[in-house]
Design a protein around this motif. Sequence first.
Motif, short mmCIF file in Angstrom:
data_model
loop_
_atom_site.label_atom_id
_atom_site.label_comp_id
_atom_site.label_asym_id
_atom_site.label_seq_id
_atom_site.Cartn_x
_atom_site.Cartn_y
_atom_site.Cartn_z
N MET A 1 1.73 -23.76 25.88
CA MET A 1 0.46 -23.19 25.45
C MET A 1 0.72 -21.89 24.69
N LYS A 2 -0.19 -21.52 23.84
CA LYS A 2 -0.09 -20.30 23.03
C LYS A 2 -0.61 -19.10 23.84
N ILE A 3 -0.36 -17.91 23.35
CA ILE A 3 -0.72 -16.71 24.09
C ILE A 3 -2.23 -16.60 24.33
N GLY A 4 -3.04 -17.01 23.37
CA GLY A 4 -4.49 -16.96 23.55
C GLY A 4 -4.95 -17.89 24.66
N GLU A 5 -4.32 -19.05 24.74
CA GLU A 5 -4.65 -20.00 25.81
C GLU A 5 -4.24 -19.45 27.17
N LEU A 6 -3.07 -18.82 27.22
CA LEU A 6 -2.61 -18.20 28.46
C LEU A 6 -3.54 -17.06 28.87
N ALA A 7 -3.95 -16.27 27.91
CA ALA A 7 -4.88 -15.17 28.17
C ALA A 7 -6.20 -15.70 28.73
N ASN A 8 -6.72 -16.76 28.13
CA ASN A 8 -7.98 -17.35 28.61
C ASN A 8 -7.83 -17.94 30.00
N ALA A 9 -6.70 -18.58 30.26
CA ALA A 9 -6.47 -19.23 31.55
C ALA A 9 -6.31 -18.23 32.69
N THR A 10 -5.83 -17.03 32.37
CA THR A 10 -5.53 -16.04 33.42
C THR A 10 -6.49 -14.86 33.45
N GLY A 11 -7.22 -14.65 32.36
CA GLY A 11 -8.08 -13.47 32.28
C GLY A 11 -7.30 -12.21 31.97
N VAL A 12 -6.06 -12.36 31.53
CA VAL A 12 -5.20 -11.22 31.18
C VAL A 12 -5.16 -11.13 29.65
N PRO A 13 -5.49 -9.97 29.08
CA PRO A 13 -5.48 -9.85 27.61
C PRO A 13 -4.09 -10.12 27.00
N SER A 14 -4.10 -10.64 25.79
CA SER A 14 -2.85 -10.94 25.09
C SER A 14 -1.93 -9.73 24.99
N GLU A 15 -2.52 -8.55 24.73
CA GLU A 15 -1.71 -7.33 24.62
C GLU A 15 -0.98 -7.05 25.92
N SER B 1 8.58 -23.62 15.92
CA SER B 1 9.19 -23.52 14.59
C SER B 1 8.50 -22.50 13.70
N SER B 2 7.23 -22.21 13.95
CA SER B 2 6.53 -21.21 13.14
C SER B 2 6.57 -19.82 13.77
N GLY B 3 7.30 -19.67 14.88
CA GLY B 3 7.48 -18.35 15.48
C GLY B 3 6.46 -18.00 16.56
N TYR B 4 5.52 -18.88 16.85
CA TYR B 4 4.53 -18.60 17.89
C TYR B 4 5.16 -18.77 19.27
N ARG B 5 4.71 -17.93 20.20
CA ARG B 5 5.17 -18.04 21.58
C ARG B 5 4.65 -19.34 22.19
N CYS B 6 5.50 -20.00 22.95
CA CYS B 6 5.12 -21.23 23.66
C CYS B 6 5.33 -21.01 25.15
N TYR B 7 4.24 -20.87 25.88
CA TYR B 7 4.31 -20.60 27.31
C TYR B 7 4.30 -21.89 28.11
N ARG B 8 5.04 -21.87 29.20
CA ARG B 8 5.13 -23.01 30.11
C ARG B 8 4.30 -22.74 31.36
N PRO B 9 4.12 -23.75 32.20
CA PRO B 9 3.38 -23.54 33.46
C PRO B 9 3.98 -22.42 34.33
N ALA B 10 5.28 -22.23 34.26
CA ALA B 10 5.92 -21.16 35.04
C ALA B 10 5.40 -19.79 34.59
#
Length: 152
Positions: A1-15, A33-42
Amino acid sequence: MKIGELANATGVPSETIRYYEKIGLLPEPDRDSSGYRCYRPAHLDRLLFIRRCRNLDMAQDEIRELIRLAELPEADCSEVDALLARHLIHVRERLKELASLEETLVQLQEACSDRRTVRECGILGGLKSELETPEPEGRHNHVPGTHGPGQT
């Protein structure tokens, strides 16, 4: 998942997520490949753990220590208990500080119960006299989530 999705899932701002990565509380994610962060369930689990600890007003060093201890599942949990005991002492000290703060604010508010001009304001006068009086030794301002030197 991308950082925005992680932020939404946790309520923690991207910053804040980026900050936790920077200070090592959250492992850096892989990049696509485009340099975006890819977060895992961990990452999600770790971030939720950090958020729960922050909601308990734990300092970064306390959280870091709990993460370290959690990575030793077969170890004795007495260190976890000791860390929590120290944090509980800190919370109790903070409660005493807040009770004292409340008492001071009540006294200030009572000093201005009559309608007066700003020049005659008991609250402003009380604050001025407080500023001229040195703070008692051992008392200090407290920013939530931080601890004084030498404390965890």
